[in-house]
Design a protein around this motif. Sequence first.
Motif, mmCIF file in Angstrom:
data_model
loop_
_atom_site.group_PDB
_atom_site.id
_atom_site.type_symbol
_atom_site.label_atom_id
_atom_site.label_comp_id
_atom_site.label_asym_id
_atom_site.label_seq_id
_atom_site.Cartn_x
_atom_site.Cartn_y
_atom_site.Cartn_z
ATOM 1 N N ARG A 74 0.832 -1.202 0.000
ATOM 2 C CA ARG A 74 0.000 0.000 0.000
ATOM 3 C C ARG A 74 0.869 1.256 0.000
ATOM 4 N NH1 ARG A 74 -2.128 -0.771 4.458
ATOM 5 N NH2 ARG A 74 -3.922 -2.037 3.780
ATOM 6 N N GLU A 75 1.917 1.232 0.807
ATOM 7 C CA GLU A 75 2.826 2.378 0.908
ATOM 8 C C GLU A 75 3.529 2.654 -0.422
ATOM 9 O OE1 GLU A 75 7.217 3.142 2.846
ATOM 10 O OE2 GLU A 75 5.809 1.881 3.983
ATOM 11 N N ILE A 76 4.039 1.588 -1.051
ATOM 12 C CA ILE A 76 4.756 1.753 -2.319
ATOM 13 C C ILE A 76 3.809 2.216 -3.419
ATOM 14 C CG2 ILE A 76 5.989 0.506 -4.148
ATOM 15 C CD1 ILE A 76 7.191 -1.263 -1.942
ATOM 16 N N MET A 77 2.608 1.617 -3.479
ATOM 17 C CA MET A 77 1.642 2.009 -4.498
ATOM 18 C C MET A 77 1.234 3.468 -4.332
ATOM 19 S SD MET A 77 -0.839 -1.335 -4.772
ATOM 20 C CE MET A 77 -1.846 -0.608 -6.077
ATOM 21 N N ALA A 78 0.970 3.864 -3.084
ATOM 22 C CA ALA A 78 0.565 5.245 -2.821
ATOM 23 C C ALA A 78 1.669 6.216 -3.215
ATOM 24 C CB ALA A 78 0.216 5.412 -1.341
ATOM 25 N N GLU A 79 2.915 5.844 -2.895
ATOM 26 C CA GLU A 79 4.049 6.709 -3.247
ATOM 27 C C GLU A 79 4.158 6.870 -4.759
ATOM 28 O OE1 GLU A 79 8.940 6.820 -2.736
ATOM 29 O OE2 GLU A 79 7.743 5.319 -1.653
ATOM 30 N N ASN A 80 4.021 5.759 -5.489
ATOM 31 C CA ASN A 80 4.121 5.817 -6.951
ATOM 32 C C ASN A 80 2.978 6.612 -7.569
ATOM 33 O OD1 ASN A 80 6.463 4.283 -6.976
ATOM 34 N ND2 ASN A 80 5.378 2.343 -7.215
ATOM 35 N N TYR A 81 1.761 6.368 -7.084
ATOM 36 C CA TYR A 81 0.615 7.121 -7.609
ATOM 37 C C TYR A 81 0.732 8.609 -7.298
ATOM 38 C CZ TYR A 81 -2.336 3.281 -9.293
ATOM 39 O OH TYR A 81 -2.845 2.233 -10.009
ATOM 40 N N ASN A 82 1.220 8.922 -6.095
ATOM 41 C CA ASN A 82 1.340 10.333 -5.717
ATOM 42 C C ASN A 82 2.390 11.056 -6.562
ATOM 43 O OD1 ASN A 82 -0.688 10.486 -3.777
ATOM 44 N ND2 ASN A 82 0.647 9.702 -2.165
ATOM 45 N N LYS A 83 3.434 10.332 -6.976
ATOM 46 C CA LYS A 83 4.414 10.937 -7.885
ATOM 47 C C LYS A 83 3.756 11.248 -9.228
ATOM 48 C CE LYS A 83 8.623 8.843 -6.000
ATOM 49 N NZ LYS A 83 9.693 7.825 -6.224
ATOM 50 N N GLU A 84 2.960 10.295 -9.713
ATOM 51 C CA GLU A 84 2.250 10.520 -10.977
ATOM 52 C C GLU A 84 1.251 11.660 -10.842
ATOM 53 O OE1 GLU A 84 0.708 7.086 -13.124
ATOM 54 O OE2 GLU A 84 1.913 5.787 -11.851
ATOM 55 N N LEU A 85 0.586 11.716 -9.695
ATOM 56 C CA LEU A 85 -0.400 12.781 -9.470
ATOM 57 C C LEU A 85 0.265 14.151 -9.406
ATOM 58 C CD1 LEU A 85 -2.822 11.083 -6.935
ATOM 59 C CD2 LEU A 85 -3.458 12.070 -9.130
ATOM 60 N N LYS A 86 1.464 14.200 -8.828
ATOM 61 C CA LYS A 86 2.180 15.479 -8.775
ATOM 62 C C LYS A 86 2.511 15.960 -10.177
ATOM 63 C CE LYS A 86 6.182 17.859 -6.841
ATOM 64 N NZ LYS A 86 6.472 18.542 -8.122
ATOM 65 N N VAL A 87 2.994 15.029 -11.015
ATOM 66 C CA VAL A 87 3.290 15.388 -12.408
ATOM 67 C C VAL A 87 2.015 15.863 -13.111
ATOM 68 C CG1 VAL A 87 4.020 14.500 -14.649
ATOM 69 C CG2 VAL A 87 5.251 13.809 -12.582
ATOM 70 N N PHE A 88 0.913 15.139 -12.890
ATOM 71 C CA PHE A 88 -0.369 15.503 -13.501
ATOM 72 C C PHE A 88 -0.814 16.893 -13.030
ATOM 73 C CE2 PHE A 88 -5.014 15.673 -13.218
ATOM 74 C CZ PHE A 88 -5.373 15.398 -14.530
ATOM 75 N N SER A 89 -0.747 17.131 -11.712
ATOM 76 C CA SER A 89 -1.164 18.422 -11.151
ATOM 77 C C SER A 89 -0.295 19.560 -11.680
ATOM 78 C CB SER A 89 -1.088 18.391 -9.618
ATOM 79 O OG SER A 89 -1.912 17.383 -9.088
ATOM 80 N N ASP A 90 1.012 19.308 -11.756
ATOM 81 C CA ASP A 90 1.928 20.338 -12.248
ATOM 82 C C ASP A 90 1.639 20.683 -13.705
ATOM 83 O OD1 ASP A 90 3.130 20.464 -9.809
ATOM 84 O OD2 ASP A 90 4.960 19.387 -10.373
ATOM 85 N N GLU A 91 1.346 19.659 -14.507
ATOM 86 C CA GLU A 91 1.044 19.915 -15.919
ATOM 87 C C GLU A 91 -0.238 20.729 -16.071
ATOM 88 O OE1 GLU A 91 2.846 19.346 -18.707
ATOM 89 O OE2 GLU A 91 4.405 18.818 -17.255
ATOM 90 N N LYS A 92 -1.235 20.441 -15.247
ATOM 91 C CA LYS A 92 -2.480 21.209 -15.288
ATOM 92 C C LYS A 92 -2.236 22.656 -14.874
ATOM 93 C CE LYS A 92 -5.279 18.087 -16.776
ATOM 94 N NZ LYS A 92 -5.843 18.231 -18.142
ATOM 95 N N LEU A 93 -1.359 22.843 -13.879
ATOM 96 C CA LEU A 93 -1.029 24.200 -13.437
ATOM 97 C C LEU A 93 -0.285 24.946 -14.547
ATOM 98 C CD1 LEU A 93 -1.023 26.352 -11.281
ATOM 99 C CD2 LEU A 93 0.994 25.257 -10.261
ATOM 100 N N LYS A 94 0.626 24.264 -15.218
ATOM 101 C CA LYS A 94 1.331 24.879 -16.343
ATOM 102 C C LYS A 94 0.333 25.305 -17.426
ATOM 103 C CE LYS A 94 5.628 22.183 -15.992
ATOM 104 N NZ LYS A 94 6.462 21.175 -16.684
ATOM 105 N N ASP A 95 -0.641 24.429 -17.706
ATOM 106 C CA ASP A 95 -1.654 24.753 -18.716
ATOM 107 C C ASP A 95 -2.380 26.047 -18.362
ATOM 108 O OD1 ASP A 95 -1.024 22.503 -20.165
ATOM 109 O OD2 ASP A 95 -2.670 21.294 -19.381
ATOM 110 N N LYS A 96 -2.710 26.204 -17.078
ATOM 111 C CA LYS A 96 -3.431 27.417 -16.660
ATOM 112 C C LYS A 96 -2.548 28.656 -16.784
ATOM 113 C CE LYS A 96 -6.889 25.341 -13.655
ATOM 114 N NZ LYS A 96 -7.568 25.387 -12.350
ATOM 115 N N LEU A 97 -1.268 28.515 -16.432
ATOM 116 C CA LEU A 97 -0.353 29.647 -16.556
ATOM 117 C C LEU A 97 -0.163 30.037 -18.020
ATOM 118 C CD1 LEU A 97 2.334 28.539 -13.953
ATOM 119 C CD2 LEU A 97 0.903 30.584 -13.794
ATOM 120 N N ILE A 98 -0.062 29.025 -18.887
ATOM 121 C CA ILE A 98 0.113 29.290 -20.324
ATOM 122 C C ILE A 98 -1.127 29.986 -20.889
ATOM 123 C CG2 ILE A 98 0.292 28.167 -22.591
ATOM 124 C CD1 ILE A 98 2.053 26.033 -21.203
#
Length: 442
Positions: free
Chosen positions: A277-301
């Motif tokens: 559970r810990e490893i899966m959550a860590e991996n998903y949260n890394k992907e979610l951070k990338v996803f969130s950052d890309e969405k934020l970049k889209d808004k700034l652009i």
Amino acid sequence: MEITLDKHSANQASVKIKLNEADYQPKVDAKLKDYAKKAVIKGFRPGKAPVSMVKRMYGTSVLVDEINNILSSSLNDYLKSQTFRILGDPLPVIEDADKINWETQKEFDFEYKIGFVEDVKVELGDQLEATSYSIDMDEKEVENTIENLRSQYGKMTNPETSEENDFLYGDLKAEDGSFEKTFSLPLSKVDGRSLKKFIGLKKGDVVELDPSKAIKEDLVSTVGVSEEEAAKLSGKFTFTVQNINRTELAELNQEFFDKLFGEGQVDSEEALKNKVREIMAENYNKELKVFSDEKLKDKLIASANIDLPEVFLKEWLLRANDGKVTAEQVEKEYPIYAKQLSWTIISNELASANEIQAEHEDVIEKTKEMIREQFASSGLGAQLEASMDMFVDNYLKGNEGQNYMQMLTSVQNDKVLAFVKEKANVKEEKITVDKFQDLLAN
């Protein structure tokens, strides 16, 4: 020398440079005298050849070199003095260059196309909304992952009678003899309405089927055929069983735990669940951070609404990658390039305006983090850390120093995004894996 700027639009212009004899001839003469001192020409002692002879032999090439040097430095200095931001590289107007007569001309006119942006404004504050996602791990996901791990580390057997989730190795044949293929059929890919036909089979048994209806997954990958062949897998076929393969799940014991995570790291089923559970959550949260950052970049652009010189950039990309890409490829990939370029402009603007700087120590730490992730599953933790400085040094010096510059840019982007999040209206939201998949799909 005369340099003039002719703006064609809000983001494209021409720079024209006019050279007369006084701009280049002193440098040409000096270079030819230097050549004469070093030239080895048949019939003359070294360094004693007349300058006039050296000029006849090398005059044109020296002239071209010196004019190119003058153009390069003058154009560079001129563009640096402008308030706008140059994109790509200046493109010489080739048609004009081809008309030059280097033997007779005394005055030269050169023209360069440029693309640029100016007045880039990035608004930050509560009006900029963003969402920071984190994963809410579903117990079913954890159980499925453990099941998959047990299957990966399980033992292959060949039972006499088939059951659900077995693999049937056999021959698929068309009734009319137009097709025949031997392959391994995963029963997990058989449609539920047809599955009962494949349960309880033994070696030598024959099943009648229509592959296009019985196999629910992609026929190309499942059967191992081309798209053209897959289109013909419809109608009456038979499948003759040659062998039955089954994976017996690995037992939930200490040997299995040690294979997964190293000796003594996990000592019970409950500890196994927690670790997975810990490893899966860590991996998903890394992907979610990338996803969130890309969405934020889209808004700034979208907010900055940068007017890129599209026509110029497409021509520059084509000419800069001469022979490596086609106009069609540039057209197809341009939206991705334009987004990345817009983000780079925004990141640099915010970094400059707010004194955000990537330090050397930050680059070192980010490189270490990257290397640790690459070796995460190798089990070489202690040995890796002992040699970490060597790994980091080798990586950052690689690719003629480009690796260092890319990592430096990555660190700056991280810092800029962290700064933006401090200023923006960011809400936290926990989501399930299914919700994350939906977000990725949209």
